[in-house]
Scaffold this motif. Structure first.
Motif, mmCIF file in Angstrom:
data_model
loop_
_atom_site.group_PDB
_atom_site.id
_atom_site.type_symbol
_atom_site.label_atom_id
_atom_site.label_comp_id
_atom_site.label_asym_id
_atom_site.label_seq_id
_atom_site.Cartn_x
_atom_site.Cartn_y
_atom_site.Cartn_z
ATOM 1 N N CYS A 69 -29.289 -50.798 -1.801
ATOM 2 C CA CYS A 69 -28.550 -49.402 -1.778
ATOM 3 C C CYS A 69 -28.591 -49.173 -3.401
ATOM 4 O O CYS A 69 -27.898 -49.701 -4.123
ATOM 5 C CB CYS A 69 -27.164 -49.561 -1.509
ATOM 6 S SG CYS A 69 -26.250 -48.121 -1.304
ATOM 7 N N LEU A 116 -28.472 -39.214 0.319
ATOM 8 C CA LEU A 116 -27.065 -39.638 0.364
ATOM 9 C C LEU A 116 -26.860 -40.256 2.004
ATOM 10 O O LEU A 116 -26.493 -39.617 2.621
ATOM 11 C CB LEU A 116 -26.061 -38.651 0.201
ATOM 12 C CG LEU A 116 -25.738 -38.303 -1.300
ATOM 13 C CD1 LEU A 116 -25.549 -36.779 -1.372
ATOM 14 C CD2 LEU A 116 -24.919 -39.176 -1.975
ATOM 15 N N CYS A 118 -31.768 -48.001 1.101
ATOM 16 C CA CYS A 118 -31.145 -46.519 1.359
ATOM 17 C C CYS A 118 -30.499 -46.299 -0.045
ATOM 18 O O CYS A 118 -30.602 -47.093 -1.226
ATOM 19 C CB CYS A 118 -29.999 -46.709 2.369
ATOM 20 S SG CYS A 118 -28.548 -47.887 1.691
ATOM 21 N N VAL A 142 -27.172 -46.577 -6.385
ATOM 22 C CA VAL A 142 -25.843 -45.784 -6.694
ATOM 23 C C VAL A 142 -26.141 -45.377 -8.296
ATOM 24 O O VAL A 142 -24.904 -45.876 -8.749
ATOM 25 C CB VAL A 142 -24.838 -46.272 -6.167
ATOM 26 C CG1 VAL A 142 -24.462 -45.725 -4.562
ATOM 27 C CG2 VAL A 142 -24.775 -47.959 -6.368
ATOM 28 N N SER A 183 -27.052 -44.056 -2.243
ATOM 29 C CA SER A 183 -25.791 -43.414 -2.143
ATOM 30 C C SER A 183 -25.292 -42.637 -3.242
ATOM 31 O O SER A 183 -24.401 -42.000 -3.527
ATOM 32 C CB SER A 183 -24.893 -44.273 -1.789
ATOM 33 O OG SER A 183 -23.804 -43.470 -1.007
ATOM 34 N N ASN A 232 -24.446 -41.979 2.956
ATOM 35 C CA ASN A 232 -23.009 -41.674 3.578
ATOM 36 C C ASN A 232 -22.695 -40.401 4.403
ATOM 37 O O ASN A 232 -21.783 -40.015 4.887
ATOM 38 C CB ASN A 232 -21.853 -42.022 2.517
ATOM 39 C CG ASN A 232 -22.126 -41.146 1.118
ATOM 40 O OD1 ASN A 232 -23.133 -40.586 0.948
ATOM 41 N ND2 ASN A 232 -20.899 -41.182 0.483
ATOM 42 N N THR A 241 -20.323 -45.329 2.640
ATOM 43 C CA THR A 241 -21.686 -45.670 2.554
ATOM 44 C C THR A 241 -21.971 -46.987 3.345
ATOM 45 O O THR A 241 -22.752 -46.992 4.158
ATOM 46 C CB THR A 241 -22.056 -46.309 1.076
ATOM 47 O OG1 THR A 241 -21.902 -45.271 0.090
ATOM 48 C CG2 THR A 241 -23.533 -46.829 0.898
ATOM 49 N N THR A 267 -16.597 -43.906 -1.660
ATOM 50 C CA THR A 267 -18.297 -44.259 -1.640
ATOM 51 C C THR A 267 -18.362 -45.663 -0.936
ATOM 52 O O THR A 267 -19.510 -45.788 -0.303
ATOM 53 C CB THR A 267 -18.979 -44.180 -2.976
ATOM 54 O OG1 THR A 267 -18.661 -42.960 -3.724
ATOM 55 C CG2 THR A 267 -20.409 -44.413 -2.843
ATOM 56 N N CYS A 294 -18.990 -46.095 -8.385
ATOM 57 C CA CYS A 294 -19.832 -46.230 -7.051
ATOM 58 C C CYS A 294 -20.305 -47.456 -6.428
ATOM 59 O O CYS A 294 -20.026 -48.072 -5.426
ATOM 60 C CB CYS A 294 -20.597 -44.975 -6.684
ATOM 61 S SG CYS A 294 -20.076 -43.039 -6.849
ATOM 62 N N VAL A 313 -19.149 -50.194 -3.416
ATOM 63 C CA VAL A 313 -20.229 -50.399 -2.619
ATOM 64 C C VAL A 313 -20.052 -51.986 -2.405
ATOM 65 O O VAL A 313 -19.999 -52.924 -1.421
ATOM 66 C CB VAL A 313 -21.564 -49.963 -2.517
ATOM 67 C CG1 VAL A 313 -22.495 -50.633 -1.759
ATOM 68 C CG2 VAL A 313 -21.541 -48.418 -2.466
#
Length: 419
Positions: A268, A339, A292, A270, A294, A341, A194, A190, A219, A223
Motif C-alpha cells: 500500500c 484511493l 494498492c 501512501v 491510498s 479507501n 484503507t 486513513t 497516513c 495504516v
C-alpha cells in the motif's frame, strides 16, 4: 439548477446515509452549523468545492450553505463519488453537484469546469486540481477569489510548489496541516478506511501476511498501526531517514522497496509521490501479490509499467484487476491504483471527518474576514481555530480537561524560577 449526477432516484437512500453520518459529526452539526444558521458569516459568498463526494462532505456542504454561501461541488477523484449522496445533495438540499462515480478523465475535468463557471470567491480543494485548473485556464476569475483551502498532503505539496514558483495568486489555508486534521484524519481515518477498502475489495486475511507500507507520514503510520494490530508482519519503506528510524523504533521492519517487493503479500502506497512501486519491483514480486494506493493521485504505482509487463489483464471481481506476467505470475491491482479507501469503501469514518470539516468551515469563515489582508501564499490554519476544534470535539465527547492555575501560568512565563 444545473447538475450532473448518475441518478436522482438514488437520492432518498443518499439522504438516509447523510443523516447517519451527521449523527457522528457533533462539532459540525451542533456547534458550527447552529452558529452559521444564526450569523450567516458566508452570506453572498460563492464556494467552489472539489472534494470527495461522500456523506461527510455532504454535511460540510450543508453547513456552508446554512452559513449563507452558494455552494457548488465536484469530485476530486473519479472513483470516490458516492452516487446516492450526490443525488441527495441535488434533490433534498438544492446543492449543485457535478460528479459521477467512475467518470472518465474528460468528464472529471468537465465537472471542474462546471464549478469554475460559477465564479467562486473561495475554492475548496482535495488535491489542488480545482485551483490548478483555475490558474492554468481561467485566470480571468482570479480577481474574484478571496482565498482557498486545501485538504490533503498531496495538494499542499502542489500549492507550495506553486507559491515557490510565484504562480499562486491568492492565499490558501492548508487545512491538512491543522493538528486536529492530520493527527486524526490522516492517521486514524486513513488507517481504518484503507484496511476497509482492501478487505471489501479482496476479502483476504491480513493476519499472518507480510504487509508493505510505502511512506511513514501520518497516513502511513495509521495504516501500519492498523495492519499490525490485525496480525500482519509489517514492512515500512521510506526515503526520509528520520521517518525510517521512527518506523524502526515503532517496531516495524524497514528496508528498500526492492527488498520488500520480494517478500510482500500486500503493498500500500501512501507517499504523495510518483512511481513508488515501479517496473523493477513488479519483476520480483511473488505470485498473487496485492498492490494498492491510498495516496491522493493514482501515480504512486507505475501502472503503465505494469501494463507493459503483463500479457493479460482481467477484472476478476469489483475493484480487483489481475495482471498476468509472461512467467505466469499474477499481480493484483486494487481500484485502478486510485484511493482504495474511497474507491472500494466509503472513506474515513464520520467522527474523524467531523474535525477536518470543522476546520474547513471555520477556515472559510476566516478567509471571508481576513482574506484581503493575506498575501498569495500557503498558510497553516490559525492556531485559535485548531484549538477551538479540539475543544469542541472534547465537549461533544463529554470530556473535561484541566486548566492551568495562575501559579502555573506565572511559572511557564518566568525564566527566574529554576530548580
Amino acid at each position: 439548477m444545473e447538475f450532473h449526477v448518475k441518478d436522482l432516484n438514488l437520492a432518498d437512500e443518499g439522504k438516509k446515509r447523510i443523516e447517519w453520518a451527521e449523527m457522528d459529526m457533533p462539532v459540525l452539526r451542533k456547534e458550527i452549523r447552529k452558529r452559521f444558521m444564526e450569523e450567516k458569516p458566508l452570506k453572498g459568498i460563492r464556494i467552489g468545492a472539489c472534494l470527495h463526494v461522500t456523506t461527510e462532505t455532504a454535511n460540510l456542504m450543508r453547513t456552508l450553505k446554512e452559513g449563507g454561501a452558494e455552494v457548488y461541488l465536484c469530485a476530486s477523484n473519479p472513483l470516490s463519488t458516492q452516487d446516492d449522496v450526490a443525488a441527495a445533495l441535488v434533490k433534498h438540499y438544492n446543492i449543485p453537484v457535478f460528479a459521477i462515480k467512475g467518470e472518465d478523465e474528460e468528464t472529471y475535468y468537465i465537472h471542474i469546469e462546471e464549478v469554475l463557471k460559477r465564479r467562486p470567491n473561495i475554492t475548496m480543494d482535495d488535491g489542488a486540481d480545482l485551483i490548478s485548473t483555475l490558474h492554468m485556464k481561467h485566470r480571468e476569475l482570479i480577481p474574484e477569489v478571496i482565498g482557498g483551502t486545501e485538504e490533503t498532503t498531496t495538494g499542499v505539496i502542489r500549492l507550495r510548489a506553486m507559491a515557490k514558483d510565484g504562480a499562486l495568486t491568492y492565499p490558501v489555508i492548508a487545512v491538512n496541516e491543522a493538528l486536529t486534521k492530520h493527527l486524526f484524519d490522516n492517521r486514524y481515518g486513513t488507517g481504518q478506511s484503507t484496511i476497509d477498502g482492501i478487505l471489501r475489495a479482496t476479502n483476504r486475511l491480513i493476519a499472518g501476511s507480510t504487509f508493505v507500507v510505502a511512506g511513514y507520514g501520518w497516513c502511513g503510520k495509521g495504516v501500519a498501526m492498523r495492519v499490525k494490530g490485525m496480525g500482519a508482519d509489517v514492512i515500512v519503506t521510506e526515503v526520509d531517514p528520520i521517518k525510517a528510524i521512527e518506523a524502526k523504533m515503532d517496531g516495524f521492519r524497514v528496508m528498500t522497496m526492492l527488498e520488500a517487493a520480494k517478500i510482500g503479500d500486500f503493498f500500500c502506497t501512501v507517499t504523495g509521490n510518483i512511481h513508488v512501486i515501479r517496473e523493477e519491483h513488479f519483476k520480483v514480486m511473488k505470485d498473487g501479490a496485492i498492490v494498492c494506493n491510498s495516496g491522493h493521485f493514482n501515480v504512486e504505482i507505475d501502472i503503465p509499467a505494469l501494463e507493459k509487463l503483463a500479457i493479460k489483464k482481467e477484472r476478476i471481481r469489483p475493484f480487483v484487476d489481475e495482471y498476468t506476467l509472461d512467467d505466469g505470475r499474477r499481480i493484483y491491482l486494487l481500484a485502478e491504483g486510485r484511493l482504495v479507501n474511497l474507491a472500494a469503501a466509503e472513506g474515513h469514518p464520520a467522527s474523524v471527518m467531523d474535525m477536518s470539516f470543522a476546520n474547513q468551515a471555520l477556515s472559510a469563515e476566516y478567509l471571508v474576514k481576513e482574506g484581503k489582508n493575506l498575501e498569495p501564499n500557503v498558510y497553516t490554519v490559525p492556531e485559535h481555530i485548531d484549538r477551538s476544534v479540539a475543544e469542541l470535539k472534547l465537549k461533544s465527547m463529554g470530556i473535561e480537561i484541566d486548566q492551568l492555575t495562575p501559579e502555573q501560568v506565572e511559572y511557564l512565563n518566568s525564566w527566574e524560577m529554576g530548580t
